[in-house]
Write a protein that holds these residues in place. Sequence first.
Motif, mmCIF file in Angstrom:
data_model
loop_
_atom_site.group_PDB
_atom_site.id
_atom_site.type_symbol
_atom_site.label_atom_id
_atom_site.label_comp_id
_atom_site.label_asym_id
_atom_site.label_seq_id
_atom_site.Cartn_x
_atom_site.Cartn_y
_atom_site.Cartn_z
ATOM 1 N N THR A 120 0.829 -1.207 0.000
ATOM 2 C CA THR A 120 0.000 0.000 0.000
ATOM 3 C C THR A 120 0.860 1.253 0.000
ATOM 4 N N GLU A 121 1.975 1.219 0.765
ATOM 5 C CA GLU A 121 2.867 2.370 0.815
ATOM 6 C C GLU A 121 3.479 2.663 -0.553
ATOM 7 N N LEU A 122 3.861 1.593 -1.267
ATOM 8 C CA LEU A 122 4.433 1.776 -2.602
ATOM 9 C C LEU A 122 3.400 2.363 -3.556
ATOM 10 N N MET A 123 2.169 1.877 -3.494
ATOM 11 C CA MET A 123 1.110 2.393 -4.362
ATOM 12 C C MET A 123 0.867 3.883 -4.080
ATOM 13 N N LEU A 124 0.825 4.257 -2.798
ATOM 14 C CA LEU A 124 0.621 5.666 -2.449
ATOM 15 C C LEU A 124 1.795 6.524 -2.911
ATOM 16 N N ALA A 125 3.008 5.967 -2.823
ATOM 17 C CA ALA A 125 4.180 6.709 -3.273
ATOM 18 C C ALA A 125 4.138 6.934 -4.782
ATOM 19 N N LEU A 126 3.727 5.909 -5.530
ATOM 20 C CA LEU A 126 3.597 6.061 -6.981
ATOM 21 C C LEU A 126 2.529 7.090 -7.325
ATOM 22 N N LEU A 127 1.426 7.079 -6.573
ATOM 23 C CA LEU A 127 0.378 8.071 -6.800
ATOM 24 C C LEU A 127 0.882 9.476 -6.476
ATOM 25 N N ALA A 128 1.713 9.591 -5.430
ATOM 26 C CA ALA A 128 2.279 10.897 -5.085
ATOM 27 C C ALA A 128 3.170 11.416 -6.203
#
Length: 287
Positions: A145-153
Amino acid sequence: MRSSDLIRLLTLAAIWGASFLFMRVIAPVLGALWTAELRVAIAGLALSGWMLLTGKPQNWRQNWKSFLVLGAINSALPFAMYAYAAQHMPAGYSAIMNATTPLWGAVMGALFLSEAFTVRKLAGLLVGVLGVALLVKLGPVVWSTELMLALLACSGATVCYALAGVYTKKLSVNVNPLLMATASQLGAAFVLLPFLPLVPVQGEITTTVMALAVALALLCSAVAYLLYFRLIQDIGPTKALTVTFLIPLFALLWGAIFLGEHLTWSMAAGCAGVVLATWLVVSGPRK
């Protein structure tokens, strides 16, 4: 593109590529937000002082809302988003995402500036992304989830840059590049200011750190944004944003010269892809 515009584009890429050398020393000590705040605040004050010395008009009241918007989407928000992403995924992923900025710029230019989105331009942008992928040599990561949020950021940051390019193009009709560069940095400083108490300084502030922070602000923000806004005014946001393809090339070059980092064949192939992509985007067919 005129030869003078090409020289500005290469100079801008070289300056922003060198910023990575400064931030390697500054960011671990000051933290991401304090590094960003010092960078934009010092740059904004320096540019404002230059305008006073040269007698340039500073129409702050007339466009202050536009300047805050420009500062937020062109510096404050992207800096914060990349700082968040850096905590959850390798820097190479951020570089790849940053290289998609011209693609978003082409999309925004087609939507808001009636620019043609040609097959040649799309091919150049995709080749540039592949070239940057070879340059940064991505490593394996675990999906979370953290990686997905980072990619979205990171995606949000690139969209901000693209929107800022379009917004700058429209604003440049009534505002000269020097005032835009000054106002965008001061606007970003005001936007970041309320968040600084939430992130204390992480290390000891030395004379070297402060000297590099001033150099980062004056060279990589003040001078760089003068070049950038002039490019947007002369050649448009889509072509100006191709500087993001050239930044990794110069960052690797400065790293090899000043830090002794080794260059590989994959890096050479990536550099070739980057140069080809930039040529495809900036050199349209003659009328």
